[in-house]
Design a protein around this motif. Structure first.
Motif, PDB file in Angstrom:
ATOM      1  N   PHE A 129       0.832  -1.203   0.000  1.00  0.00           N
ATOM      2  CA  PHE A 129       0.000   0.000   0.000  1.00  0.00           C
ATOM      3  C   PHE A 129       0.867   1.254   0.000  1.00  0.00           C
ATOM      4  O   PHE A 129       1.955   1.251   0.565  1.00  0.00           O
ATOM      5  CB  PHE A 129      -0.889   0.052   1.247  1.00  0.00           C
ATOM      6  CG  PHE A 129      -1.924  -1.041   1.313  1.00  0.00           C
ATOM      7  CD1 PHE A 129      -2.939  -1.114   0.367  1.00  0.00           C
ATOM      8  CD2 PHE A 129      -1.878  -2.000   2.314  1.00  0.00           C
ATOM      9  CE1 PHE A 129      -3.904  -2.128   0.430  1.00  0.00           C
ATOM     10  CE2 PHE A 129      -2.832  -3.008   2.387  1.00  0.00           C
ATOM     11  CZ  PHE A 129      -3.843  -3.077   1.436  1.00  0.00           C
ATOM     12  N   PHE A 130       0.337   2.328  -0.607  1.00  0.00           N
ATOM     13  CA  PHE A 130       1.008   3.617  -0.468  1.00  0.00           C
ATOM     14  C   PHE A 130       0.542   4.295   0.816  1.00  0.00           C
ATOM     15  O   PHE A 130      -0.576   4.080   1.275  1.00  0.00           O
ATOM     16  CB  PHE A 130       0.757   4.527  -1.682  1.00  0.00           C
ATOM     17  CG  PHE A 130      -0.611   5.156  -1.742  1.00  0.00           C
ATOM     18  CD1 PHE A 130      -0.898   6.306  -1.008  1.00  0.00           C
ATOM     19  CD2 PHE A 130      -1.614   4.617  -2.540  1.00  0.00           C
ATOM     20  CE1 PHE A 130      -2.156   6.898  -1.055  1.00  0.00           C
ATOM     21  CE2 PHE A 130      -2.875   5.208  -2.591  1.00  0.00           C
ATOM     22  CZ  PHE A 130      -3.146   6.340  -1.846  1.00  0.00           C
ATOM     23  N   CYS A 131       1.434   5.096   1.390  1.00  0.00           N
ATOM     24  CA  CYS A 131       1.099   5.942   2.532  1.00  0.00           C
ATOM     25  C   CYS A 131       1.461   7.366   2.127  1.00  0.00           C
ATOM     26  O   CYS A 131       2.626   7.666   1.886  1.00  0.00           O
ATOM     27  CB  CYS A 131       1.901   5.522   3.761  1.00  0.00           C
ATOM     28  SG  CYS A 131       1.729   6.643   5.169  1.00  0.00           S
ATOM     29  N   GLU A 132       0.460   8.215   2.012  1.00  0.00           N
ATOM     30  CA  GLU A 132       0.696   9.595   1.593  1.00  0.00           C
ATOM     31  C   GLU A 132       0.206  10.547   2.675  1.00  0.00           C
ATOM     32  O   GLU A 132      -0.923  10.432   3.160  1.00  0.00           O
ATOM     33  CB  GLU A 132      -0.040   9.901   0.275  1.00  0.00           C
ATOM     34  CG  GLU A 132       0.240  11.314  -0.243  1.00  0.00           C
ATOM     35  CD  GLU A 132      -0.558  11.683  -1.497  1.00  0.00           C
ATOM     36  OE1 GLU A 132      -1.572  11.029  -1.797  1.00  0.00           O
ATOM     37  OE2 GLU A 132      -0.154  12.656  -2.162  1.00  0.00           O
TER      38      GLU A 132
ATOM     39  N   ALA B  98      10.610  16.998  -7.611  1.00  0.00           N
ATOM     40  CA  ALA B  98       9.523  16.070  -7.308  1.00  0.00           C
ATOM     41  C   ALA B  98       9.618  15.581  -5.869  1.00  0.00           C
ATOM     42  O   ALA B  98       8.614  15.306  -5.217  1.00  0.00           O
ATOM     43  CB  ALA B  98       9.562  14.885  -8.279  1.00  0.00           C
ATOM     44  N   GLN B  99      10.853  15.475  -5.364  1.00  0.00           N
ATOM     45  CA  GLN B  99      11.030  15.060  -3.975  1.00  0.00           C
ATOM     46  C   GLN B  99      10.283  15.998  -3.031  1.00  0.00           C
ATOM     47  O   GLN B  99       9.636  15.551  -2.082  1.00  0.00           O
ATOM     48  CB  GLN B  99      12.522  15.044  -3.636  1.00  0.00           C
ATOM     49  CG  GLN B  99      12.816  14.676  -2.187  1.00  0.00           C
ATOM     50  CD  GLN B  99      14.284  14.424  -1.934  1.00  0.00           C
ATOM     51  OE1 GLN B  99      15.140  14.883  -2.694  1.00  0.00           O
ATOM     52  NE2 GLN B  99      14.585  13.671  -0.900  1.00  0.00           N
ATOM     53  N   PHE B 100      10.377  17.288  -3.302  1.00  0.00           N
ATOM     54  CA  PHE B 100       9.786  18.272  -2.395  1.00  0.00           C
ATOM     55  C   PHE B 100       8.301  18.524  -2.681  1.00  0.00           C
ATOM     56  O   PHE B 100       7.533  18.820  -1.784  1.00  0.00           O
ATOM     57  CB  PHE B 100      10.560  19.592  -2.474  1.00  0.00           C
ATOM     58  CG  PHE B 100      12.005  19.436  -2.096  1.00  0.00           C
ATOM     59  CD1 PHE B 100      12.357  19.134  -0.800  1.00  0.00           C
ATOM     60  CD2 PHE B 100      12.996  19.546  -3.050  1.00  0.00           C
ATOM     61  CE1 PHE B 100      13.687  18.964  -0.436  1.00  0.00           C
ATOM     62  CE2 PHE B 100      14.327  19.384  -2.700  1.00  0.00           C
ATOM     63  CZ  PHE B 100      14.681  19.092  -1.399  1.00  0.00           C
ATOM     64  N   THR B 101       7.922  18.433  -3.951  1.00  0.00           N
ATOM     65  CA  THR B 101       6.510  18.678  -4.250  1.00  0.00           C
ATOM     66  C   THR B 101       5.646  17.443  -3.983  1.00  0.00           C
ATOM     67  O   THR B 101       4.480  17.571  -3.645  1.00  0.00           O
ATOM     68  CB  THR B 101       6.311  19.087  -5.725  1.00  0.00           C
ATOM     69  OG1 THR B 101       6.828  18.054  -6.573  1.00  0.00           O
ATOM     70  CG2 THR B 101       7.011  20.404  -6.034  1.00  0.00           C
ATOM     71  N   HIS B 102       6.229  16.240  -4.160  1.00  0.00           N
ATOM     72  CA  HIS B 102       5.411  15.028  -4.081  1.00  0.00           C
ATOM     73  C   HIS B 102       6.032  13.923  -3.237  1.00  0.00           C
ATOM     74  O   HIS B 102       5.583  12.780  -3.280  1.00  0.00           O
ATOM     75  CB  HIS B 102       5.147  14.493  -5.492  1.00  0.00           C
ATOM     76  CG  HIS B 102       4.186  15.336  -6.270  1.00  0.00           C
ATOM     77  ND1 HIS B 102       4.548  16.546  -6.823  1.00  0.00           N
ATOM     78  CD2 HIS B 102       2.876  15.162  -6.567  1.00  0.00           C
ATOM     79  CE1 HIS B 102       3.486  17.076  -7.441  1.00  0.00           C
ATOM     80  NE2 HIS B 102       2.467  16.258  -7.294  1.00  0.00           N
TER      81      HIS B 102
ATOM     82  N   MET C  96       6.099  13.315   0.030  1.00  0.00           N
ATOM     83  CA  MET C  96       5.521  12.827   1.295  1.00  0.00           C
ATOM     84  C   MET C  96       4.709  11.569   1.009  1.00  0.00           C
ATOM     85  O   MET C  96       3.517  11.476   1.320  1.00  0.00           O
ATOM     86  CB  MET C  96       4.600  13.883   1.915  1.00  0.00           C
ATOM     87  CG  MET C  96       5.264  15.176   2.334  1.00  0.00           C
ATOM     88  SD  MET C  96       3.992  16.264   3.059  1.00  0.00           S
ATOM     89  CE  MET C  96       4.874  17.813   3.141  1.00  0.00           C
ATOM     90  N   ILE C  97       5.359  10.611   0.361  1.00  0.00           N
ATOM     91  CA  ILE C  97       4.672   9.356   0.022  1.00  0.00           C
ATOM     92  C   ILE C  97       5.676   8.230   0.050  1.00  0.00           C
ATOM     93  O   ILE C  97       6.859   8.427  -0.253  1.00  0.00           O
ATOM     94  CB  ILE C  97       3.989   9.467  -1.367  1.00  0.00           C
ATOM     95  CG1 ILE C  97       3.062   8.281  -1.598  1.00  0.00           C
ATOM     96  CG2 ILE C  97       5.018   9.608  -2.497  1.00  0.00           C
ATOM     97  CD1 ILE C  97       2.056   8.484  -2.703  1.00  0.00           C
TER      98      ILE C  97
END
Lengths: 422, 362
Positions: free
Chosen positions: A148-151, A168-172, A174-175
């Motif tokens: 499962f993903f955890c976002e 992308a690390q900073f914008t996306h 937290m997953i």
């Protein structure tokens, strides 16, 4: 590229990448055109000497050349790194499984040391028999494995105000996406016996923040896991060792780490994290609560600001990740012109419910600017919206649940920048 | 709109049938939870008051307790220090740009405040507030929001009578109806007439430098921070530096490494306010590099309490012994100190922390 390397070729490549793509392309071409490549024609140290023995690294870490593929935080976001968040280096990963060591962390009172021997899990409230389990007890229940993903609900939250962070690390980031081994929460609740008036569970962590969330019993009995392994090994300390909750498709704050208590209740607790935080204020000042499900979302991870095109025109792999809290990803479309035209990407594997899906667009780059976007569709027919569409419904004061289409401006040099487009 | 529940639950039911182990009977694992154990952990308080212990606290008492335990981050008037959370103010801002969300302007239930203060605060010393002190703090927070008078006393008996201004300000997630337009067949060609770049991230330049970790990101203007504040419970603030507890210095040769290690654990109680090691900065408390041997109240740039400055001027130098005396009960041994910390009662903890701090002294 601050480190000095013993490997001169690597230094050269890194320097060239930093200096611009043209240099790399030129170097490659020059070699191909006649000068023999000394990496082939000369015996290299690694081809004649010896490497590490099997006792050198009892638990391996990534090779030093990957030292920049690490979690990073944005210091100005929070008052203190103890109650804060960092970001997964999704721009540098492939496939779908996130290694624990670089999977984003978010804690409210720091990552605590809790030994298995000191671990206790209590089930109380509206149950026939309140119970206490040890870690060993949990291992004796039949367990399952699920990816499962955890976002974090705040993923991409800084972008509500406009294009802010270049990567992308900073914008996306937290997953993360892991394979969990654990016991269905349903099994433990049935062991205690839920009384008919029980409609919610309140789940709580053992750390000083006492982070707790209310979950409807229907969800708790459906697919929630009490997990103790991730990607085959024990949970890392920062991911809740020894036991965390896995709440598929729902916001990461509910995935209680260092899980210590499950209380069956008639109603929700309305804790701080489900009232003052993790609620969404609309334009008229009214706020949505219980916005648990993570909407379908996707992101091009490469090329991206931290992963520029280093090779010049010709064959190019555009890749990224897509996910939905409502089920499986069915399709991902990619646009190179800021959303005027779209082409459907190839899914590396069929989408799995509430798990990351890797997509590829195997294409040819003409060396011209691109406005790269990705757009996810899930099995319910939900299509990832633009930021404009989200703002029209939600107003300008959102913090959480930003699942808008992201744009990378890829320049002729191959470098990319986070931009917003009309 | 039933797209979500139907599909999700139909899908997972099938999943469960195929892949989940059959669990017909209870296994008899675990043991009954004892009443004392449940009482120790079952502390949550619900909106209807369930879980509130008997007790009371006045605004007047609350002002003192708040000043001692909360004000170093939240401000004497709950207005927030250095962008730590504001607990008061923000009335009528929710429908404006950048609403100010406080207990008074946003929190729908008073139970949430009581529960959070009691279980999760103060930061770094959670679960140390008595029931009466918690009532007093909550009473003071209400007073700071102009919701009660200065002679108000909050108790378990009048708790539900307090009206929270934003109690009716919430609706249950309605995305499946309000955002129904997001379901459908997407456009593939000629979807827009033109595309223009309207904003560049590079203009704002708030991305941390990922090439050279040593360079801290430039501090964005305050309003940009506010706009960018993520989810995080804790507010945007000045750029933080590296985590505090990284042991940077080599332990001095004559100090027991085990004692230093024990001190590092004890230091967890201090980390919320103090930094130590390379790059340590003044936070809520002063940075602690070379604190052993230093005259009290002399770290440049830190705003000490008057008694601390006076103590230093009177000749107080931090040694293992003077530090132990202070740390045993800070507010008793130095009346008026800003340090709101209940103290290290155990002699072994005092020795360990002195050893740990000493390992960062030259």
């Amino acid at each position: 590229m601050s480190e000095t390397s013993k490997n001169s070729r690597r230094s050269f490549l890194k320097g060239a990448a930093a200096a611009g793509v043209g240099a790399v392309a030129a170097a490659t071409t020059a070699r191909a055109q006649g000068t023999p490549d000394p990496l082939i024609t000369e015996v290299q140290p690694w081809a004649t000497g010896l490497g590490d023995g099997v006792d050198a690294t009892p638990y391996g870490l990534p090779i030093e050349y990957e030292a920049d593929v690490v979690r990073r935080n944005v210091p100005w976001l929070t008052a203190d790194p103890i109650s804060s968040i960092n970001f997964t280096p999704i721009h540098a990963l492939d496939g779908t499984i996130t290694p624990q060591g670089c999977a984003f962390e978010r804690h409210h009172s720091g990552a605590i040391d809790l030994r298995k021997e000191d671990y206790r899990l209590m089930i109380n409230g509206l149950v026939d028999q309140p119970l206490v389990f040890t870690y060993e007890d949990l291992e004796r229940f039949a367990r399952i494995n699920r990816v499962f993903f955890c976002e974090c609900a705040a993923n991409t939250g800084m972008e509500w105000a406009g294009a802010q962070l270049n990567g992308a690390q900073f914008t996306h980031g937290m997953i993360h996406n892991m394979e969990y081994s654990g016991v269905p929460l349903r099994t433990l609740l049935e062991e205690a016996g839920v009384k008919p008036e029980g409609k919610w569970v309140y789940v709580e962590g053992a750390d000083a923040s006492s982070n707790g969330r209310s979950i409807p019993l229907e969800k708790a009995l459906d697919d929630v896991l009490v997990a103790f392994k991730a990607n085959g090994e024990a949970l890392r300390k920062e991911h809740g060792y020894p036991v965390r909750l896995v709440v598929p498709g729902w916001e990461g704050n509910m995935w209680i780490k260092w899980l210590r208590r499950i209380e069956v209740m008639e109603g929700p607790v309305e804790s701080r994290e489900e009232t003052s935080k993790y609620t969404d204020t609309l334009a008229n000042g009214t706020s949505r609560k219980w916005t648990w499900v993570m909407d379908a979302k996707s992101i091009v991870t490469s090329p991206s600001p931290q992963a520029p095109i280093k090779h010049g025109p010709g064959p190019l792999v555009i890749t990224g990740l897509a996910w939905s809290g409502r089920g499986a990803i069915k399709r991902v479309d990619v646009s190179k012109d800021g959303g005027k035209t779209w082409e459907t990407a190839r899914l590396a594997n069929p989408g799995q419910p509430m798990a990351l899906t890797r997509f590829y667009l195997d294409t040819s780059w003409d060396g011209k600017e691109m406005l790269l976007q990705a757009r996810a569709m899930d099995e319910t027919g939900y299509v990832q919206p633009t930021k404009k569409m989200l703002r029209e419904v939600r107003g300008e004061n959102s913090v959480y649940h930003n699942n808008c289409i992201q744009t990378w401006w890829v320049k002729e040099t191959g470098e990319a920048e986070n931009v917003e487009v009309s | 709109m039933s797209k979500y529940p139907n599909l999700l639950f139909a899908g997972t039911a099938l999943f469960a049938f195929l892949a989940n182990p059959v669990m017909a009977d209870k296994l008899g694992l675990g043991r009954p939870a004892l009443p004392e154990e449940i009482a120790a952990w079952n502390l949550d308080v619900s909106p209807d008051g369930t879980g509130l212990p008997v007790g009371s606290g006045s605004v007047e008492d609350g002002e003192m307790v708040f000043s001692d335990n909360c004000a170093s981050c939240h401000g004497e008037f709950a207005e927030g220090v250095d962008n730590w959370p504001k607990l008061a103010g923000g009335k009528d801002t929710l429908d404006r740009k950048d609403p100010v969300k406080t207990v008074g302007s946003y929190w729908p239930y008073l139970s949430t405040t009581w529960d959070y203060v009691h279980r999760s605060m103060p930061f770094g010393a959670a679960q140390t507030m008595s029931a009466d002190d918690t009532y007093a703090i909550v009473a003071y927070i209400l007073y700071s929001n102009d919701l009660v008078e200065d002679d108000f006393v909050l108790s378990n008996e009048n708790f539900l009578e307090v009206e929270m201004p934003n109690a009716d300000g919430f609706i249950v997630d309605d995305r499946e109806t309000a955002e129904a337009a997001f379901w459908g067949e997407p456009c593939m060609e000629n979807c827009k007439e033109s595309v223009e770049i309207t904003m560049h991230a590079s203009v704002l330049d708030v991305t941390p430098d990922t090439v050279d970790d040593a360079a801290p990101a430039e501090q964005p203007a305050a309003e940009e921070v506010a706009a960018a504040e993520p989810a995080s419970s804790e507010p945007a603030a000045e750029p933080a530096t590296e985590p505090a507890a990284e042991p940077a210095a080599e332990p001095a040769a004559d100090i027991d490494p085990a004692l230093i290690a024990a001190g590092e654990k004890v230091f967890k109680k201090c980390k919320a306010c103090h930094q130590i090691g390379e790059g340590a900065e003044n936070k809520v408390g002063p940075e602690l590099n070379s604190v052993i041997g230093r005259t009290a109240g002399t770290v440049e740039g830190f705003k000490y309490s008057d008694p601390m400055i006076a103590a230093g001027e009177g000749g107080l130098v931090w040694t293992d012994a003077t530090l132990a005396e202070f740390l045993a009960n800070p507010r008793k041994s130095m009346k008026g100190t800003k340090m709101s910390f209940s103290g290290l009662k155990k002699e072994e903890d005092q020795k360990a922390i002195a050893a740990y701090l000493g390992s960062f002294s030259n």
